[in-house]
Write an enzyme that holds these catalytic residues in place. Sequence first.
Site, PDB file in Angstrom:
ATOM      1  N   HIS A 291      38.000 -25.515  -8.778  1.00  0.00           N
ATOM      2  CA  HIS A 291      36.793 -26.146  -8.243  1.00  0.00           C
ATOM      3  C   HIS A 291      35.803 -26.418  -9.361  1.00  0.00           C
ATOM      4  CE1 HIS A 291      36.430 -21.749  -7.977  1.00  0.00           C
ATOM      5  NE2 HIS A 291      35.131 -21.884  -8.190  1.00  0.00           N
ATOM      6  N   LEU A 292      35.083 -27.525  -9.237  1.00  0.00           N
ATOM      7  CA  LEU A 292      33.959 -27.825 -10.111  1.00  0.00           C
ATOM      8  C   LEU A 292      32.695 -27.451  -9.366  1.00  0.00           C
ATOM      9  CD1 LEU A 292      34.869 -31.406 -11.443  1.00  0.00           C
ATOM     10  CD2 LEU A 292      35.624 -29.181 -12.294  1.00  0.00           C
TER      11      LEU A 292
ATOM     12  N   GLN B  81      35.518 -16.620 -12.528  1.00  0.00           N
ATOM     13  CA  GLN B  81      36.117 -17.282 -11.356  1.00  0.00           C
ATOM     14  C   GLN B  81      36.361 -16.256 -10.258  1.00  0.00           C
ATOM     15  OE1 GLN B  81      39.857 -19.243 -12.163  1.00  0.00           O
ATOM     16  NE2 GLN B  81      39.840 -20.348 -10.206  1.00  0.00           N
TER      17      GLN B  81
HETATM   18  P1  5GP Z   1      33.631 -19.169  -8.679  1.00  0.00           P
HETATM   19  O1  5GP Z   1      32.924 -17.838  -8.717  1.00  0.00           O
HETATM   20  O2  5GP Z   1      35.098 -18.993  -8.381  1.00  0.00           O
HETATM   21  O3  5GP Z   1      33.373 -20.041  -9.860  1.00  0.00           O
HETATM   22  O4  5GP Z   1      32.979 -19.960  -7.472  1.00  0.00           O
HETATM   23  C1  5GP Z   1      33.317 -19.726  -6.148  1.00  0.00           C
HETATM   24  C2  5GP Z   1      32.166 -20.220  -5.308  1.00  0.00           C
HETATM   25  O5  5GP Z   1      32.622 -20.343  -3.978  1.00  0.00           O
HETATM   26  C3  5GP Z   1      30.953 -19.285  -5.292  1.00  0.00           C
HETATM   27  O6  5GP Z   1      29.829 -19.983  -5.800  1.00  0.00           O
HETATM   28  C4  5GP Z   1      30.819 -18.908  -3.828  1.00  0.00           C
HETATM   29  O7  5GP Z   1      29.466 -18.850  -3.410  1.00  0.00           O
HETATM   30  C5  5GP Z   1      31.560 -20.030  -3.122  1.00  0.00           C
HETATM   31  N1  5GP Z   1      32.184 -19.647  -1.854  1.00  0.00           N
HETATM   32  C6  5GP Z   1      32.966 -18.539  -1.633  1.00  0.00           C
HETATM   33  N2  5GP Z   1      33.389 -18.538  -0.365  1.00  0.00           N
HETATM   34  C7  5GP Z   1      32.896 -19.655   0.222  1.00  0.00           C
HETATM   35  C8  5GP Z   1      33.000 -20.208   1.542  1.00  0.00           C
HETATM   36  O8  5GP Z   1      33.660 -19.666   2.436  1.00  0.00           O
HETATM   37  N3  5GP Z   1      32.361 -21.378   1.772  1.00  0.00           N
HETATM   38  C9  5GP Z   1      31.624 -22.019   0.805  1.00  0.00           C
HETATM   39  N4  5GP Z   1      31.021 -23.176   1.141  1.00  0.00           N
HETATM   40  N5  5GP Z   1      31.508 -21.526  -0.451  1.00  0.00           N
HETATM   41  C10 5GP Z   1      32.127 -20.364  -0.728  1.00  0.00           C
END
Ligand code: 5GP
Length: 115
Positions: free
Chosen positions: A101-102, A95
Amino acid sequence: MADCIFCRIASGEIPAQVVGRTPDVLAFRDLNPQAPVHVLVIPVRHHAAARDATGTEGERLLGRLLAFAAETAASLGLDEGGYRIVTNTGRDGGQSVDHLHLHLLGGRALGWPPG
Ligand code: 5GP
Ligand code: ZN
């Protein structure tokens, strides 16, 4: 939360490609897509991760997130080919944004197990 990027997207302060919304859930395209369709489904209200959505209201919220991800998949034409819904949690889960988030991924065959 003022310093949370997904709270700022949910409030409209930071732009995003929104593909669906309800009063309490928002779906928008991932900035760094890992598949032809890569959408994030978030609660408008800040929760750090699934483990923080506790109690009856938390359980309802988790249900609504999953149901909305499935509706979004259908609306984006993914039902026939299939798709994956995952939520990364904490360090080992990978994460990187601490707002629940999903990930909805589809549009290509996805490998399993994940890395
Ligand atoms: P995690 O790594 O926490 O599971 O997923 C976070 C996701 O958020 C990543 O896939 C990353 O590309 C996306 N993300 C991070 N910052 C932003 C943003 O400012 N806008 C959008 N649309 N996606 C983001
Ligand atoms: Zn947040």
